[in-house]
Design a protein around this motif. Structure first.
Motif, PDB file in Angstrom:
ATOM      1  N   SER A 233     -24.788  38.953 -41.001  1.00 58.23           N
ATOM      2  CA  SER A 233     -25.565  37.839 -40.466  1.00 58.23           C
ATOM      3  C   SER A 233     -24.662  36.834 -39.748  1.00 58.23           C
ATOM      4  O   SER A 233     -24.983  36.353 -38.658  1.00 58.23           O
ATOM      5  CB  SER A 233     -26.335  37.175 -41.603  1.00 58.23           C
ATOM      6  N   GLU A 234     -23.516  36.518 -40.353  1.00 54.50           N
ATOM      7  CA  GLU A 234     -22.598  35.544 -39.745  1.00 54.50           C
ATOM      8  C   GLU A 234     -21.964  36.105 -38.471  1.00 54.50           C
ATOM      9  O   GLU A 234     -21.880  35.411 -37.459  1.00 54.50           O
ATOM     10  CB  GLU A 234     -21.517  35.139 -40.746  1.00 54.50           C
ATOM     11  N   VAL A 235     -21.544  37.371 -38.497  1.00 50.00           N
ATOM     12  CA  VAL A 235     -20.919  37.972 -37.313  1.00 50.00           C
ATOM     13  C   VAL A 235     -21.909  37.995 -36.151  1.00 50.00           C
ATOM     14  O   VAL A 235     -21.599  37.556 -35.038  1.00 50.00           O
ATOM     15  CB  VAL A 235     -20.391  39.391 -37.613  1.00 50.00           C
ATOM     16  N   PHE A 236     -23.111  38.492 -36.403  1.00 49.95           N
ATOM     17  CA  PHE A 236     -24.090  38.563 -35.310  1.00 49.95           C
ATOM     18  C   PHE A 236     -24.579  37.173 -34.917  1.00 49.95           C
ATOM     19  O   PHE A 236     -24.894  36.928 -33.751  1.00 49.95           O
ATOM     20  CB  PHE A 236     -25.242  39.500 -35.676  1.00 49.95           C
ATOM     21  N   GLY A 237     -24.622  36.261 -35.874  1.00 44.73           N
ATOM     22  CA  GLY A 237     -25.015  34.890 -35.571  1.00 44.73           C
ATOM     23  C   GLY A 237     -24.049  34.197 -34.623  1.00 44.73           C
ATOM     24  O   GLY A 237     -24.434  33.323 -33.841  1.00 44.73           O
ATOM     25  N   ARG A 238     -22.796  34.574 -34.683  1.00 46.47           N
ATOM     26  CA  ARG A 238     -21.780  33.966 -33.816  1.00 46.47           C
ATOM     27  C   ARG A 238     -21.675  34.633 -32.447  1.00 46.47           C
ATOM     28  O   ARG A 238     -21.001  34.123 -31.564  1.00 46.47           O
ATOM     29  CB  ARG A 238     -20.406  34.040 -34.486  1.00 46.47           C
ATOM     30  N   MET A 239     -22.318  35.773 -32.292  1.00 44.16           N
ATOM     31  CA  MET A 239     -22.169  36.529 -31.052  1.00 44.16           C
ATOM     32  C   MET A 239     -22.577  35.711 -29.829  1.00 44.16           C
ATOM     33  O   MET A 239     -21.918  35.764 -28.789  1.00 44.16           O
ATOM     34  CB  MET A 239     -22.967  37.826 -31.137  1.00 44.16           C
ATOM     35  N   LYS A 240     -23.649  34.925 -29.951  1.00 47.09           N
ATOM     36  CA  LYS A 240     -24.085  34.090 -28.817  1.00 47.09           C
ATOM     37  C   LYS A 240     -23.021  33.059 -28.460  1.00 47.09           C
ATOM     38  O   LYS A 240     -22.791  32.783 -27.291  1.00 47.09           O
ATOM     39  CB  LYS A 240     -25.395  33.380 -29.147  1.00 47.09           C
ATOM     40  N   GLN A 241     -22.354  32.486 -29.476  1.00 48.07           N
ATOM     41  CA  GLN A 241     -21.307  31.493 -29.225  1.00 48.07           C
ATOM     42  C   GLN A 241     -20.078  32.133 -28.592  1.00 48.07           C
ATOM     43  O   GLN A 241     -19.370  31.485 -27.835  1.00 48.07           O
ATOM     44  CB  GLN A 241     -20.892  30.814 -30.533  1.00 48.07           C
ATOM     45  N   GLN A 242     -19.812  33.382 -28.924  1.00 43.16           N
ATOM     46  CA  GLN A 242     -18.628  34.079 -28.418  1.00 43.16           C
ATOM     47  C   GLN A 242     -18.879  34.714 -27.039  1.00 43.16           C
ATOM     48  O   GLN A 242     -17.960  35.236 -26.419  1.00 43.16           O
ATOM     49  CB  GLN A 242     -18.200  35.175 -29.401  1.00 43.16           C
ATOM     50  N   PHE A 243     -20.115  34.686 -26.599  1.00 47.38           N
ATOM     51  CA  PHE A 243     -20.500  35.308 -25.326  1.00 47.38           C
ATOM     52  C   PHE A 243     -19.854  34.581 -24.144  1.00 47.38           C
ATOM     53  O   PHE A 243     -19.756  33.359 -24.125  1.00 47.38           O
ATOM     54  CB  PHE A 243     -22.027  35.278 -25.193  1.00 47.38           C
ATOM     55  N   ARG A 244     -19.410  35.354 -23.168  1.00 50.04           N
ATOM     56  CA  ARG A 244     -18.780  34.811 -21.958  1.00 50.04           C
ATOM     57  C   ARG A 244     -19.696  35.096 -20.761  1.00 50.04           C
ATOM     58  O   ARG A 244     -19.568  36.140 -20.115  1.00 50.04           O
ATOM     59  CB  ARG A 244     -17.411  35.458 -21.768  1.00 50.04           C
ATOM     60  N   PRO A 245     -20.611  34.168 -20.438  1.00 49.22           N
ATOM     61  CA  PRO A 245     -21.580  34.426 -19.361  1.00 49.22           C
ATOM     62  C   PRO A 245     -20.930  34.686 -18.012  1.00 49.22           C
ATOM     63  O   PRO A 245     -21.417  35.498 -17.229  1.00 49.22           O
ATOM     64  CB  PRO A 245     -22.449  33.160 -19.332  1.00 49.22           C
ATOM     65  N   GLU A 246     -19.797  34.018 -17.750  1.00 46.99           N
ATOM     66  CA  GLU A 246     -19.128  34.224 -16.455  1.00 46.99           C
ATOM     67  C   GLU A 246     -18.611  35.653 -16.318  1.00 46.99           C
ATOM     68  O   GLU A 246     -18.565  36.204 -15.221  1.00 46.99           O
ATOM     69  CB  GLU A 246     -17.986  33.211 -16.262  1.00 46.99           C
ATOM     70  N   ALA A 247     -18.242  36.276 -17.433  1.00 48.13           N
ATOM     71  CA  ALA A 247     -17.763  37.667 -17.393  1.00 48.13           C
ATOM     72  C   ALA A 247     -18.929  38.642 -17.229  1.00 48.13           C
ATOM     73  O   ALA A 247     -18.796  39.672 -16.578  1.00 48.13           O
ATOM     74  CB  ALA A 247     -16.978  37.990 -18.656  1.00 48.13           C
ATOM     75  N   ALA A 248     -20.072  38.298 -17.808  1.00 49.30           N
ATOM     76  CA  ALA A 248     -21.240  39.184 -17.747  1.00 49.30           C
ATOM     77  C   ALA A 248     -21.925  39.135 -16.381  1.00 49.30           C
ATOM     78  O   ALA A 248     -22.531  40.127 -15.968  1.00 49.30           O
ATOM     79  CB  ALA A 248     -22.221  38.815 -18.844  1.00 49.30           C
ATOM     80  N   GLY A 249     -21.822  37.990 -15.709  1.00 50.07           N
ATOM     81  CA  GLY A 249     -22.425  37.888 -14.382  1.00 50.07           C
ATOM     82  C   GLY A 249     -23.905  38.229 -14.395  1.00 50.07           C
ATOM     83  O   GLY A 249     -24.675  37.672 -15.171  1.00 50.07           O
ATOM     84  N   GLN A 250     -24.298  39.181 -13.573  1.00 50.90           N
ATOM     85  CA  GLN A 250     -25.707  39.566 -13.427  1.00 50.90           C
ATOM     86  C   GLN A 250     -26.099  40.754 -14.319  1.00 50.90           C
ATOM     87  O   GLN A 250     -27.185  41.321 -14.158  1.00 50.90           O
ATOM     88  CB  GLN A 250     -26.005  39.896 -11.953  1.00 50.90           C
ATOM     89  N   LEU A 251     -25.236  41.114 -15.239  1.00 55.12           N
ATOM     90  CA  LEU A 251     -25.509  42.242 -16.132  1.00 55.12           C
ATOM     91  C   LEU A 251     -26.792  42.023 -16.929  1.00 55.12           C
ATOM     92  O   LEU A 251     -27.036  40.938 -17.450  1.00 55.12           O
ATOM     93  CB  LEU A 251     -24.335  42.424 -17.115  1.00 55.12           C
ATOM     94  N   THR A 252     -27.594  43.062 -16.996  1.00 53.14           N
ATOM     95  CA  THR A 252     -28.774  43.088 -17.856  1.00 53.14           C
ATOM     96  C   THR A 252     -28.669  44.352 -18.698  1.00 53.14           C
ATOM     97  O   THR A 252     -28.607  45.455 -18.149  1.00 53.14           O
ATOM     98  CB  THR A 252     -30.077  43.120 -17.027  1.00 53.14           C
ATOM     99  N   ALA A 253     -28.598  44.183 -20.020  1.00 50.95           N
ATOM    100  CA  ALA A 253     -28.446  45.348 -20.889  1.00 50.95           C
ATOM    101  C   ALA A 253     -28.848  45.010 -22.318  1.00 50.95           C
ATOM    102  O   ALA A 253     -28.612  43.900 -22.792  1.00 50.95           O
ATOM    103  CB  ALA A 253     -26.990  45.827 -20.877  1.00 50.95           C
ATOM    104  N   LEU A 254     -29.432  45.986 -22.985  1.00 51.13           N
ATOM    105  CA  LEU A 254     -29.721  45.879 -24.411  1.00 51.13           C
ATOM    106  C   LEU A 254     -28.741  46.788 -25.129  1.00 51.13           C
ATOM    107  O   LEU A 254     -28.663  47.984 -24.827  1.00 51.13           O
ATOM    108  CB  LEU A 254     -31.164  46.300 -24.715  1.00 51.13           C
ATOM    109  N   ILE A 255     -27.992  46.210 -26.067  1.00 56.58           N
ATOM    110  CA  ILE A 255     -27.029  46.969 -26.863  1.00 56.58           C
ATOM    111  C   ILE A 255     -27.557  47.028 -28.288  1.00 56.58           C
ATOM    112  O   ILE A 255     -27.843  45.995 -28.890  1.00 56.58           O
ATOM    113  CB  ILE A 255     -25.624  46.316 -26.854  1.00 56.58           C
ATOM    114  N   ARG A 256     -27.712  48.230 -28.789  1.00 56.78           N
ATOM    115  CA  ARG A 256     -28.171  48.402 -30.167  1.00 56.78           C
ATOM    116  C   ARG A 256     -26.954  48.755 -31.026  1.00 56.78           C
ATOM    117  O   ARG A 256     -26.160  49.610 -30.670  1.00 56.78           O
ATOM    118  CB  ARG A 256     -29.221  49.510 -30.256  1.00 56.78           C
ATOM    119  N   TRP A 257     -26.819  48.058 -32.143  1.00 56.79           N
ATOM    120  CA  TRP A 257     -25.737  48.280 -33.099  1.00 56.79           C
ATOM    121  C   TRP A 257     -26.328  48.907 -34.351  1.00 56.79           C
ATOM    122  O   TRP A 257     -27.227  48.315 -34.960  1.00 56.79           O
ATOM    123  CB  TRP A 257     -25.098  46.958 -33.492  1.00 56.79           C
TER     124      TRP A 257
END
Length: 157
Positions: A52-76
């Motif tokens: 829960s904590e790891v996935f909860g932090r994923m949004k904070q760790q996200f780098r939007p400038e690196a992702a640019g226009q990427l659209t993708a669903l990643i299933r873990w």
């Protein structure tokens, strides 16, 4: 005489306030544990708290400038005592994370055990090496899976 260090370790981690642990501290903790110890830690309520904590932090760790226009669903899919599924949706500079399997078709699915997951998200595991050693299974877009680490600030131990 039995080695009780794993029991002590589990007890110590159970007392830990994961919300107060920095990504770097988490990475150092994971780095200091063997795969067997990581597996032993990931049981019951403690496993749920860690995931829960790891996935909860994923949004904070996200780098939007690196992702640019990427659209993708990643299933873990994290296997262990039971299979747990989370999904990360990246959509043109935004990131959303949810527990459970949606009806949407993922662009890539990552399947791994508890220890491998902790190593990967803490920067202590190389995803390409893990894939080659069959510790990480990728279904779908392998290129996206290989490049996922650039879209997130991964801690360094």
């Amino acid at each position: 005489m039995a080695d009780n260090s794993s029991g002590n370790l589990t007890a110590e981690l159970a007392e830990l306030d994961f919300a107060a642990v920095s990504p770097e501290e988490f990475a150092r903790t994971v780095k200091g544990l063997s795969p067997k110890q990581l597996g032993e830690v990931m049981h019951g309520e403690l496993r749920s708290r860690v995931l829960s904590e790891v996935f909860g932090r994923m949004k904070q760790q996200f780098r939007p400038e690196a992702a640019g226009q990427l659209t993708a669903l990643i299933r873990w899919k994290i296997t262990g005592d039971s299979e747990v599924v989370y999904e990360t949706s990246i959509d043109r500079g935004t990131c959303a994370v949810g527990e459970g399997r949606s009806e949407a078709e993922p662009r890539t699915t990552l399947v791994m055990g508890d220890a491998e997951f902790l190593k990967l998200v803490s920067g202590n595991g190389n995803p390409v090496t893990m894939f080659m050693m069959r510790k990480l299974k990728v279904v779908g877009d392998v290129g996206l899976a290989a490049g996922l680490t650039r879209y997130f600030d991964i801690p360094k131990a």
